[in-house]
Write a protein that holds these residues in place. Structure first.
Motif, PDB file in Angstrom:
ATOM      1  N   THR A 133       0.806  -1.227   0.000  1.00  0.00           N
ATOM      2  CA  THR A 133       0.000   0.000   0.000  1.00  0.00           C
ATOM      3  C   THR A 133       0.839   1.277   0.000  1.00  0.00           C
ATOM      4  O   THR A 133       0.296   2.367   0.167  1.00  0.00           O
ATOM      5  N   HIS A 134       2.157   1.152  -0.171  1.00  0.00           N
ATOM      6  CA  HIS A 134       3.042   2.328  -0.228  1.00  0.00           C
ATOM      7  C   HIS A 134       2.993   3.137   1.069  1.00  0.00           C
ATOM      8  O   HIS A 134       3.107   4.358   1.066  1.00  0.00           O
ATOM      9  N   THR A 135       2.825   2.458   2.197  1.00  0.00           N
ATOM     10  CA  THR A 135       2.741   3.147   3.487  1.00  0.00           C
ATOM     11  C   THR A 135       3.880   2.734   4.422  1.00  0.00           C
ATOM     12  O   THR A 135       3.756   2.844   5.632  1.00  0.00           O
ATOM     13  N   HIS A 136       5.012   2.284   3.848  1.00  0.00           N
ATOM     14  CA  HIS A 136       6.092   1.705   4.638  1.00  0.00           C
ATOM     15  C   HIS A 136       7.165   2.697   5.057  1.00  0.00           C
ATOM     16  O   HIS A 136       7.853   2.496   6.055  1.00  0.00           O
ATOM     17  N   GLN A 262      -7.653   0.817   0.649  1.00  0.00           N
ATOM     18  CA  GLN A 262      -6.954   0.586   1.907  1.00  0.00           C
ATOM     19  C   GLN A 262      -6.765   1.892   2.681  1.00  0.00           C
ATOM     20  O   GLN A 262      -6.421   2.916   2.087  1.00  0.00           O
ATOM     21  N   PRO A 263      -7.000   1.856   3.991  1.00  0.00           N
ATOM     22  CA  PRO A 263      -6.812   3.069   4.800  1.00  0.00           C
ATOM     23  C   PRO A 263      -5.406   3.641   4.619  1.00  0.00           C
ATOM     24  O   PRO A 263      -4.430   2.898   4.521  1.00  0.00           O
ATOM     25  N   VAL A 264      -5.313   4.927   4.549  1.00  0.00           N
ATOM     26  CA  VAL A 264      -4.065   5.691   4.418  1.00  0.00           C
ATOM     27  C   VAL A 264      -3.529   5.684   2.981  1.00  0.00           C
ATOM     28  O   VAL A 264      -2.800   6.596   2.577  1.00  0.00           O
ATOM     29  N   ALA A 265      -3.890   4.667   2.175  1.00  0.00           N
ATOM     30  CA  ALA A 265      -3.325   4.538   0.823  1.00  0.00           C
ATOM     31  C   ALA A 265      -4.031   5.478  -0.148  1.00  0.00           C
ATOM     32  O   ALA A 265      -4.769   5.063  -1.049  1.00  0.00           O
ATOM     33  N   ARG A 267      -3.344   8.901  -2.639  1.00  0.00           N
ATOM     34  CA  ARG A 267      -2.283   9.637  -3.321  1.00  0.00           C
ATOM     35  C   ARG A 267      -2.850  10.827  -4.089  1.00  0.00           C
ATOM     36  O   ARG A 267      -3.953  10.744  -4.639  1.00  0.00           O
ATOM     37  N   GLN A 268      -2.095  11.905  -4.127  1.00  0.00           N
ATOM     38  CA  GLN A 268      -2.403  12.985  -5.059  1.00  0.00           C
ATOM     39  C   GLN A 268      -1.736  12.644  -6.391  1.00  0.00           C
ATOM     40  O   GLN A 268      -0.574  12.942  -6.622  1.00  0.00           O
ATOM     41  N   HIS A 269      -2.500  11.974  -7.244  1.00  0.00           N
ATOM     42  CA  HIS A 269      -1.977  11.457  -8.504  1.00  0.00           C
ATOM     43  C   HIS A 269      -1.720  12.600  -9.475  1.00  0.00           C
ATOM     44  O   HIS A 269      -2.533  13.535  -9.573  1.00  0.00           O
ATOM     45  N   PRO A 270      -0.602  12.565 -10.224  1.00  0.00           N
ATOM     46  CA  PRO A 270      -0.303  13.668 -11.154  1.00  0.00           C
ATOM     47  C   PRO A 270      -1.317  13.812 -12.284  1.00  0.00           C
ATOM     48  O   PRO A 270      -1.411  14.885 -12.888  1.00  0.00           O
ATOM     49  N   LEU A 271      -2.088  12.760 -12.565  1.00  0.00           N
ATOM     50  CA  LEU A 271      -3.090  12.826 -13.634  1.00  0.00           C
ATOM     51  C   LEU A 271      -4.507  12.959 -13.108  1.00  0.00           C
ATOM     52  O   LEU A 271      -5.321  13.687 -13.683  1.00  0.00           O
ATOM     53  N   PHE A 272      -4.822  12.262 -12.020  1.00  0.00           N
ATOM     54  CA  PHE A 272      -6.210  12.121 -11.593  1.00  0.00           C
ATOM     55  C   PHE A 272      -6.534  12.790 -10.254  1.00  0.00           C
ATOM     56  O   PHE A 272      -7.659  12.707  -9.786  1.00  0.00           O
ATOM     57  N   GLY A 273      -5.550  13.454  -9.647  1.00  0.00           N
ATOM     58  CA  GLY A 273      -5.810  14.048  -8.346  1.00  0.00           C
ATOM     59  C   GLY A 273      -5.933  12.981  -7.271  1.00  0.00           C
ATOM     60  O   GLY A 273      -5.218  11.977  -7.289  1.00  0.00           O
ATOM     61  N   LYS A 274      -6.852  13.174  -6.329  1.00  0.00           N
ATOM     62  CA  LYS A 274      -7.010  12.222  -5.235  1.00  0.00           C
ATOM     63  C   LYS A 274      -7.315  10.829  -5.776  1.00  0.00           C
ATOM     64  O   LYS A 274      -8.309  10.625  -6.478  1.00  0.00           O
ATOM     65  N   THR A 275      -6.443   9.875  -5.463  1.00  0.00           N
ATOM     66  CA  THR A 275      -6.550   8.515  -5.983  1.00  0.00           C
ATOM     67  C   THR A 275      -6.362   7.530  -4.838  1.00  0.00           C
ATOM     68  O   THR A 275      -5.422   7.647  -4.057  1.00  0.00           O
ATOM     69  N   GLU A 276      -7.251   6.552  -4.765  1.00  0.00           N
ATOM     70  CA  GLU A 276      -7.210   5.569  -3.684  1.00  0.00           C
ATOM     71  C   GLU A 276      -6.731   4.225  -4.217  1.00  0.00           C
ATOM     72  O   GLU A 276      -7.061   3.833  -5.341  1.00  0.00           O
ATOM     73  N   TYR A 277      -5.970   3.523  -3.379  1.00  0.00           N
ATOM     74  CA  TYR A 277      -5.313   2.288  -3.795  1.00  0.00           C
ATOM     75  C   TYR A 277      -5.796   1.083  -2.999  1.00  0.00           C
ATOM     76  O   TYR A 277      -6.061   1.172  -1.796  1.00  0.00           O
ATOM     77  N   GLY A 278      -5.878  -0.049  -3.716  1.00  0.00           N
ATOM     78  CA  GLY A 278      -5.966  -1.343  -3.074  1.00  0.00           C
ATOM     79  C   GLY A 278      -4.560  -1.896  -2.991  1.00  0.00           C
ATOM     80  O   GLY A 278      -3.617  -1.197  -2.636  1.00  0.00           O
TER      81      GLY A 278
END
Length: 346
Positions: A133-136, A262-265, A267-278
């Motif tokens: 989740t890129h939260t490490h 996933q909680p906390v995951a 991102r402010q995506h460079p193309l789509f703005g607020k983006t949520e990740y699994g």
């Protein structure tokens, strides 16, 4: 009288089916006109790649435009292979979740359990879940964490490389071999880890330099393979979507984990703005239109693969000309415009 009523009912049913079919044909024709108009517009920075829009087994749109090799003026072929950037993360995530299904790992315990030779103190606090989740907080194997593990999000490539190392340790096979077996299971015969030297149709990647000229890219494979270095084709990515999102790769529990925000995951995506990740994939339900997928960027190649489960529609764009590499919105302008056209049609 009864016979006449039945005939009228059958006639009305057939008439309604004809209307529905005609509406669908018109909608598909409209999509084709819009995308054709977009990619055929005269431009000094033209689209150069492959587009595939597929709904279940039906191709709604496909097109090829441009060159696979500028020097030889060789035209692209629909089955050509591209480096797919961060779309690769889905492959790594599925391999991790398959290991979870097999009881070989847990997502919530320190990665030092699986990588005992990793001596950094943070190995006793970072988990596989946080890598996925890129939260490490890992920025370098030799440096302290940038933040407390699990406390925030920071898009990462190195985290997925560590996942590949974990897979090798628990599965007692190379990451390239594990991924190759997965692709064979999916009948993705044009998809490879770059260490498996069986790809024969890989196109050249090009990047615009400061003089505005396209130059052959020599750093395409500098990225971690598990995070952004796999090779694939448009047809194979459509196969991947069908396999992954229709219960053929993971059991229902782990699949739901993969596609759950996933909680906390976030991102402010460079193309789509607020983006949520699994896990290894973005999850969007804007305007109640559920969408899974990812964009990919690696030197010389930009790509996109999104899937809409309600209609089982795949939207895949693979491109080997990277214009304006320092401005991703411009670099991905064709990709995002094509995605928007499809979303408006669904």
């Amino acid at each position: 009288m009864k016979i006449l009523k039945k005939i009228n009912a059958i006639f009305l049913l057939l008439f309604s089916l004809i209307i529905v079919f005609d509406v669908k044909v018109q909608a598909q024709s409209k999509v084709k006109r819009k995308i054709d108009s977009l990619i055929n517009t005269n431009s000094d920075k033209p689209f150069n790649g492959v587009i595939l829009v597929k709904q279940k087994e039906k191709i709604l749109y496909e097109n090829i435009r441009g060159l696979s090799d500028i020097q030889s003026n060789k035209k692209l072929n629909f089955n050509d292979q591209f480096v797919i950037g961060s779309i690769s993360k889905q492959f790594t995530a599925v391999l991790i979740l398959k290991a979870l299904d097999e009881g070989k790992i847990r997502l919530d315990i320190p990665i030092s359990t699986y990588l005992p030779n990793l001596k950094q103190k943070w190995a006793d606090s970072v988990t596989i879940h946080q890598l996925l989740t890129h939260t490490h907080g890992i920025i370098n194997l030799e440096e302290p964490l940038a933040f407390k593990a699990g406390s925030r999000y920071a898009y990462s490539q190195i985290g997925f490389d560590i996942l590949a190392q974990i897979l090798e340790n628990v599965q007692h096979q190379s990451f390239s071999s594990l991924s190759n077996k997965l692709f064979e299971k999916c009948k993705m015969f044009d998809t490879f880890h770059p260490d498996i030297k069986k790809y024969k149709k890989l196109v050249n990647g090009y990047t615009e330099n400061t003089d505005g000229k396209l130059v052959f890219e020599t750093e395409t494979f500098e990225n971690y393979v598990a995070a952004g270095g796999f090779i694939s084709s448009a047809n194979d990515l459509a196969k991947w979507n069908e396999q992954l999102h229709n219960g053929k790769l993971l059991n229902s529990t782990t699949y739901q984990m993969m596609i759950t925000k996933q909680p906390v995951a976030i991102r402010q995506h460079p193309l789509f703005g607020k983006t949520e990740y699994g896990y290894g994939i973005t999850v969007s339900d804007d305007n109640e239109l559920l969408q899974y997928g990812q964009t990919g960027f690696t030197p010389g190649f930009i790509s996109m693969d999104f899937y809409f489960p309600a209609t089982k529609t795949s939207v895949i764009v693979l491109d080997n000309f990277v214009w304006t590499p320092n401005d991703l919105k411009k670099a991905f302008s064709f990709h995002t415009a094509i995605l928007q056209i499809i979303k408006e049609s669904l």
